[in-house]
Design a protein around this motif. Sequence first.
Motif, PDB file in Angstrom:
ATOM      1  N   MET A   6       0.729  -1.262  -0.002  1.00 18.99           N
ATOM      2  CA  MET A   6      -0.067   0.037   0.058  1.00 18.99           C
ATOM      3  C   MET A   6       0.966   1.246  -0.016  1.00 18.99           C
ATOM      4  O   MET A   6       1.888   1.276   0.563  1.00 18.99           O
ATOM      5  CB  MET A   6      -0.883  -0.022   1.212  1.00 18.99           C
ATOM      6  N   PHE A   7       0.388   2.266  -0.874  1.00 15.91           N
ATOM      7  CA  PHE A   7       0.926   3.438  -0.526  1.00 15.91           C
ATOM      8  C   PHE A   7       2.503   3.510  -1.546  1.00 15.91           C
ATOM      9  O   PHE A   7       3.482   4.598  -1.241  1.00 15.91           O
ATOM     10  CB  PHE A   7       1.207   4.163   0.633  1.00 15.91           C
ATOM     11  N   SER A   8       2.758   2.498  -2.113  1.00 14.92           N
ATOM     12  CA  SER A   8       4.197   2.349  -2.670  1.00 14.92           C
ATOM     13  C   SER A   8       4.170   2.767  -4.121  1.00 14.92           C
ATOM     14  O   SER A   8       4.952   2.590  -4.979  1.00 14.92           O
ATOM     15  CB  SER A   8       4.688   1.012  -2.512  1.00 14.92           C
ATOM     16  N   SER A   9       3.191   3.036  -4.999  1.00 13.11           N
ATOM     17  CA  SER A   9       2.921   3.048  -6.283  1.00 13.11           C
ATOM     18  C   SER A   9       3.095   4.854  -6.344  1.00 13.11           C
ATOM     19  O   SER A   9       3.436   5.486  -5.557  1.00 13.11           O
ATOM     20  CB  SER A   9       1.793   2.760  -6.843  1.00 13.11           C
ATOM     21  N   ASP A  10       2.666   5.153  -7.495  1.00 15.48           N
ATOM     22  CA  ASP A  10       2.693   6.505  -7.911  1.00 15.48           C
ATOM     23  C   ASP A  10       2.147   7.545  -6.824  1.00 15.48           C
ATOM     24  O   ASP A  10       0.894   6.948  -6.371  1.00 15.48           O
ATOM     25  CB  ASP A  10       1.991   6.996  -9.221  1.00 15.48           C
ATOM     26  N   LEU A  43      -1.576  -1.346   6.967  1.00 10.61           N
ATOM     27  CA  LEU A  43      -2.152  -0.185   6.641  1.00 10.61           C
ATOM     28  C   LEU A  43      -3.652  -0.163   6.024  1.00 10.61           C
ATOM     29  O   LEU A  43      -3.794  -1.081   5.241  1.00 10.61           O
ATOM     30  CB  LEU A  43      -1.256   0.686   5.814  1.00 10.61           C
ATOM     31  N   ASP A  44      -4.318   0.759   6.573  1.00  8.04           N
ATOM     32  CA  ASP A  44      -5.787   0.636   5.899  1.00  8.04           C
ATOM     33  C   ASP A  44      -5.469   1.753   4.694  1.00  8.04           C
ATOM     34  O   ASP A  44      -4.684   2.452   4.536  1.00  8.04           O
ATOM     35  CB  ASP A  44      -6.699   1.349   6.960  1.00  8.04           C
ATOM     36  N   TYR A  45      -6.477   1.485   3.583  1.00  7.36           N
ATOM     37  CA  TYR A  45      -6.289   2.227   2.339  1.00  7.36           C
ATOM     38  C   TYR A  45      -6.690   3.779   2.768  1.00  7.36           C
ATOM     39  O   TYR A  45      -6.128   4.344   1.673  1.00  7.36           O
ATOM     40  CB  TYR A  45      -7.512   1.878   1.164  1.00  7.36           C
ATOM     41  N   LEU A  46      -7.052   4.094   3.838  1.00  6.64           N
ATOM     42  CA  LEU A  46      -7.394   5.567   4.094  1.00  6.64           C
ATOM     43  C   LEU A  46      -6.567   5.748   5.357  1.00  6.64           C
ATOM     44  O   LEU A  46      -6.822   5.219   6.393  1.00  6.64           O
ATOM     45  CB  LEU A  46      -8.843   5.761   4.457  1.00  6.64           C
ATOM     46  N   GLU A  98      -4.437   1.625  -7.523  1.00  8.01           N
ATOM     47  CA  GLU A  98      -3.247   2.140  -8.673  1.00  8.01           C
ATOM     48  C   GLU A  98      -2.183   3.156  -8.372  1.00  8.01           C
ATOM     49  O   GLU A  98      -1.514   3.296  -9.017  1.00  8.01           O
ATOM     50  CB  GLU A  98      -4.148   2.517  -9.797  1.00  8.01           C
ATOM     51  N   TYR A  99      -2.629   3.961  -7.390  1.00 12.11           N
ATOM     52  CA  TYR A  99      -2.166   5.073  -7.201  1.00 12.11           C
ATOM     53  C   TYR A  99      -2.439   5.578  -5.738  1.00 12.11           C
ATOM     54  O   TYR A  99      -3.662   5.224  -5.351  1.00 12.11           O
ATOM     55  CB  TYR A  99      -1.973   6.249  -8.050  1.00 12.11           C
ATOM     56  N   ALA A 100      -1.825   6.574  -5.126  1.00 11.55           N
ATOM     57  CA  ALA A 100      -2.040   7.126  -3.910  1.00 11.55           C
ATOM     58  C   ALA A 100      -2.173   8.390  -4.149  1.00 11.55           C
ATOM     59  O   ALA A 100      -1.325   9.168  -4.802  1.00 11.55           O
ATOM     60  CB  ALA A 100      -1.014   6.651  -2.856  1.00 11.55           C
ATOM     61  N   THR A 101      -3.118   9.038  -3.411  1.00 12.83           N
ATOM     62  CA  THR A 101      -3.734  10.477  -3.382  1.00 12.83           C
ATOM     63  C   THR A 101      -3.474  11.089  -1.901  1.00 12.83           C
ATOM     64  O   THR A 101      -4.021  10.693  -1.127  1.00 12.83           O
ATOM     65  CB  THR A 101      -4.990  10.744  -4.251  1.00 12.83           C
ATOM     66  N   MET A 102      -2.832  12.254  -1.795  1.00 12.59           N
ATOM     67  CA  MET A 102      -2.883  13.141  -0.703  1.00 12.59           C
ATOM     68  C   MET A 102      -3.913  14.390  -0.794  1.00 12.59           C
ATOM     69  O   MET A 102      -3.822  14.866  -1.893  1.00 12.59           O
ATOM     70  CB  MET A 102      -1.555  13.636  -0.224  1.00 12.59           C
ATOM     71  N   LEU A 103      -4.722  14.341  -0.110  1.00 13.84           N
ATOM     72  CA  LEU A 103      -6.110  15.462  -0.381  1.00 13.84           C
ATOM     73  C   LEU A 103      -6.630  15.953   0.675  1.00 13.84           C
ATOM     74  O   LEU A 103      -6.495  15.333   2.075  1.00 13.84           O
ATOM     75  CB  LEU A 103      -7.062  14.788  -1.376  1.00 13.84           C
TER      76      LEU A 103
END
Length: 108
Positions: A6-10, A43-46, A98-103
């Motif tokens: 988790m959190f290792s891609s783009d 790790l949770d996805y969120l 597919e990717y991780a986003t910080m928002l």
Amino acid sequence: MGTRSMFSSDKYVTRGVNEVVSFELQLHLWRILEQRQERGDQLDYLQVFELSAEWMDKEPVQKALNRQELPYHQEVFYFDNIENLAIGVTVWVIDSGEYATMLLPEEY
């Protein structure tokens, strides 16, 4: 095909986060997730980061409370020498697979 951590891609960051969280602090938040992964945390996805400041030795330091729901986890991290402290800011980091986003939550 191997399994992906988790959190290792783009990694992507929204405009809202760029406006209120310094690039330096963004890097620290990504690094927290990497460190938790390295030590074997599930790790949770969120991932939720609640950003505030605390005074230590008469100096303000950045406080980042990292929490997740499943499995439950909560941990506090401190960073000194951060130029522009983020105070009263909540940041979400979502792994879509597919990717991780910080928002910011209001950008969801």
